[in-house]
Design a protein around this motif. Sequence first.
Motif, PDB file in Angstrom:
ATOM      1  N   ASN A 132      27.396 -14.847  29.039  1.00  0.00           N
ATOM      2  CA  ASN A 132      27.664 -15.222  27.651  1.00  0.00           C
ATOM      3  C   ASN A 132      26.397 -15.498  26.863  1.00  0.00           C
ATOM      4  N   LEU A 133      25.268 -15.105  27.416  1.00  0.00           N
ATOM      5  CA  LEU A 133      23.993 -15.309  26.744  1.00  0.00           C
ATOM      6  C   LEU A 133      23.779 -14.185  25.732  1.00  0.00           C
ATOM      7  N   SER A 138      12.215 -17.799  22.126  1.00  0.00           N
ATOM      8  CA  SER A 138      11.096 -18.328  22.888  1.00  0.00           C
ATOM      9  C   SER A 138       9.796 -18.257  22.106  1.00  0.00           C
ATOM     10  N   ASP A 139       8.888 -19.137  22.479  1.00  0.00           N
ATOM     11  CA  ASP A 139       7.552 -19.128  21.897  1.00  0.00           C
ATOM     12  C   ASP A 139       6.562 -18.432  22.828  1.00  0.00           C
ATOM     13  N   THR A 140       7.069 -17.812  23.891  1.00  0.00           N
ATOM     14  CA  THR A 140       6.218 -17.152  24.875  1.00  0.00           C
ATOM     15  C   THR A 140       6.933 -15.924  25.434  1.00  0.00           C
ATOM     16  N   ASP A 141       6.213 -15.102  26.132  1.00  0.00           N
ATOM     17  CA  ASP A 141       6.796 -13.919  26.759  1.00  0.00           C
ATOM     18  C   ASP A 141       7.451 -14.356  28.067  1.00  0.00           C
ATOM     19  N   CYS A 142       8.624 -14.964  27.963  1.00  0.00           N
ATOM     20  CA  CYS A 142       9.288 -15.554  29.128  1.00  0.00           C
ATOM     21  C   CYS A 142      10.158 -14.543  29.854  1.00  0.00           C
ATOM     22  N   ALA A 143      10.461 -14.861  31.095  1.00  0.00           N
ATOM     23  CA  ALA A 143      11.408 -14.057  31.857  1.00  0.00           C
ATOM     24  C   ALA A 143      12.798 -14.303  31.293  1.00  0.00           C
ATOM     25  N   HIS A 144      13.538 -13.222  31.087  1.00  0.00           N
ATOM     26  CA  HIS A 144      14.900 -13.347  30.577  1.00  0.00           C
ATOM     27  C   HIS A 144      15.738 -12.205  31.145  1.00  0.00           C
ATOM     28  N   PRO A 145      17.047 -12.386  31.199  1.00  0.00           N
ATOM     29  CA  PRO A 145      17.905 -11.375  31.828  1.00  0.00           C
ATOM     30  C   PRO A 145      17.815 -10.011  31.139  1.00  0.00           C
ATOM     31  N   ALA A 146      17.944  -8.969  31.925  1.00  0.00           N
ATOM     32  CA  ALA A 146      17.964  -7.615  31.374  1.00  0.00           C
ATOM     33  C   ALA A 146      19.165  -7.482  30.443  1.00  0.00           C
ATOM     34  N   GLY A 147      18.956  -6.801  29.341  1.00  0.00           N
ATOM     35  CA  GLY A 147      20.029  -6.601  28.377  1.00  0.00           C
ATOM     36  C   GLY A 147      20.189  -7.735  27.389  1.00  0.00           C
ATOM     37  N   VAL A 148      19.387  -8.778  27.539  1.00  0.00           N
ATOM     38  CA  VAL A 148      19.428  -9.916  26.617  1.00  0.00           C
ATOM     39  C   VAL A 148      18.103  -9.941  25.869  1.00  0.00           C
ATOM     40  N   ALA A 149      18.167  -9.839  24.556  1.00  0.00           N
ATOM     41  CA  ALA A 149      16.957  -9.766  23.734  1.00  0.00           C
ATOM     42  C   ALA A 149      16.230 -11.102  23.672  1.00  0.00           C
ATOM     43  N   ARG A 150      14.908 -11.033  23.557  1.00  0.00           N
ATOM     44  CA  ARG A 150      14.086 -12.220  23.341  1.00  0.00           C
ATOM     45  C   ARG A 150      13.582 -12.173  21.907  1.00  0.00           C
ATOM     46  N   LEU A 151      13.869 -13.229  21.161  1.00  0.00           N
ATOM     47  CA  LEU A 151      13.433 -13.341  19.775  1.00  0.00           C
ATOM     48  C   LEU A 151      12.441 -14.477  19.657  1.00  0.00           C
ATOM     49  N   LEU A 164      25.240 -15.342  12.831  1.00  0.00           N
ATOM     50  CA  LEU A 164      26.188 -14.858  11.823  1.00  0.00           C
ATOM     51  C   LEU A 164      26.902 -13.585  12.286  1.00  0.00           C
ATOM     52  N   ALA A 165      26.196 -12.726  13.006  1.00  0.00           N
ATOM     53  CA  ALA A 165      26.834 -11.517  13.532  1.00  0.00           C
ATOM     54  C   ALA A 165      27.931 -11.902  14.523  1.00  0.00           C
ATOM     55  N   PHE A 166      27.622 -12.854  15.398  1.00  0.00           N
ATOM     56  CA  PHE A 166      28.644 -13.312  16.339  1.00  0.00           C
ATOM     57  C   PHE A 166      29.813 -13.921  15.581  1.00  0.00           C
ATOM     58  N   TRP A 167      29.527 -14.817  14.639  1.00  0.00           N
ATOM     59  CA  TRP A 167      30.574 -15.503  13.888  1.00  0.00           C
ATOM     60  C   TRP A 167      31.486 -14.497  13.186  1.00  0.00           C
ATOM     61  N   GLY A 168      30.903 -13.510  12.541  1.00  0.00           N
ATOM     62  CA  GLY A 168      31.703 -12.531  11.816  1.00  0.00           C
ATOM     63  C   GLY A 168      32.666 -11.776  12.712  1.00  0.00           C
ATOM     64  N   VAL A 178      30.440 -10.990  21.482  1.00  0.00           N
ATOM     65  CA  VAL A 178      29.172 -11.228  22.178  1.00  0.00           C
ATOM     66  C   VAL A 178      28.350  -9.945  22.199  1.00  0.00           C
ATOM     67  N   THR A 179      28.999  -8.819  22.469  1.00  0.00           N
ATOM     68  CA  THR A 179      28.295  -7.532  22.483  1.00  0.00           C
ATOM     69  C   THR A 179      27.707  -7.218  21.109  1.00  0.00           C
ATOM     70  N   ALA A 180      28.480  -7.455  20.047  1.00  0.00           N
ATOM     71  CA  ALA A 180      27.999  -7.193  18.694  1.00  0.00           C
ATOM     72  C   ALA A 180      26.794  -8.073  18.357  1.00  0.00           C
ATOM     73  N   ALA A 181      26.841  -9.339  18.772  1.00  0.00           N
ATOM     74  CA  ALA A 181      25.719 -10.238  18.518  1.00  0.00           C
ATOM     75  C   ALA A 181      24.498  -9.821  19.333  1.00  0.00           C
ATOM     76  N   ARG A 182      24.723  -9.354  20.576  1.00  0.00           N
ATOM     77  CA  ARG A 182      23.598  -8.850  21.377  1.00  0.00           C
ATOM     78  C   ARG A 182      22.961  -7.633  20.713  1.00  0.00           C
ATOM     79  N   GLU A 183      23.788  -6.775  20.123  1.00  0.00           N
ATOM     80  CA  GLU A 183      23.243  -5.602  19.426  1.00  0.00           C
ATOM     81  C   GLU A 183      22.394  -6.038  18.235  1.00  0.00           C
ATOM     82  N   GLN A 184      22.864  -7.034  17.490  1.00  0.00           N
ATOM     83  CA  GLN A 184      22.064  -7.567  16.374  1.00  0.00           C
ATOM     84  C   GLN A 184      20.771  -8.162  16.902  1.00  0.00           C
TER      85      GLN A 184
END
Length: 191
Positions: A132-133, A138-151, A164-168, A178-184
Amino acid sequence: MNGRQEHRRGPVAFAICGAKASGKTTLITRLIPLLVAPGLRVVTIKHDGHDFVGDVPGTDSFRHREAGAVGTAILSRGHWLVQGMGAQDERSLMSILPAADLVLLEGFKASAYPKLEVVRGAGAASCCNPKNLVAVASDTDCAHPAGVARLGLDDVEALARVVLAFWGHAREGTPQAVTAAREQAGKEELR
């Protein structure tokens, strides 16, 4: 259904989670103005892993609770505050809070709620279940799951667009919210 899509009833919940002192509260206070600007009514619920005293010693309501009241309410012309004792969960609190479009949950990292995780500092990594992530801020180049964007943690406008994409989509009852918000988030991702 008259050919129209049914709208979801009640508020949409979205969690902002992360390790202790990672900046969740700061991020939420920066997100709220961007989320209310288009007209959303936002409520927040903060998870506290410890017990707390929500009243100030010496006040009338504190004295009422000390005398044995299981809850108190304070009401004035423009404000109200309800405090209670006993087991509650976030869903029951959502039912008594003011009408809201979006409930931002601070914490709740082990929950099934869609979430944005705050990760700070060198060597830090995402600790949330990726199911559900929606994104990692992040403020650094952290490890994060594949398919989950780092902003970027400071790119609050991009983070607000993801929420807002998720909410809509969730408000419209779209099962792929969740998929739509991940795409955003993928469109906003740090390159």
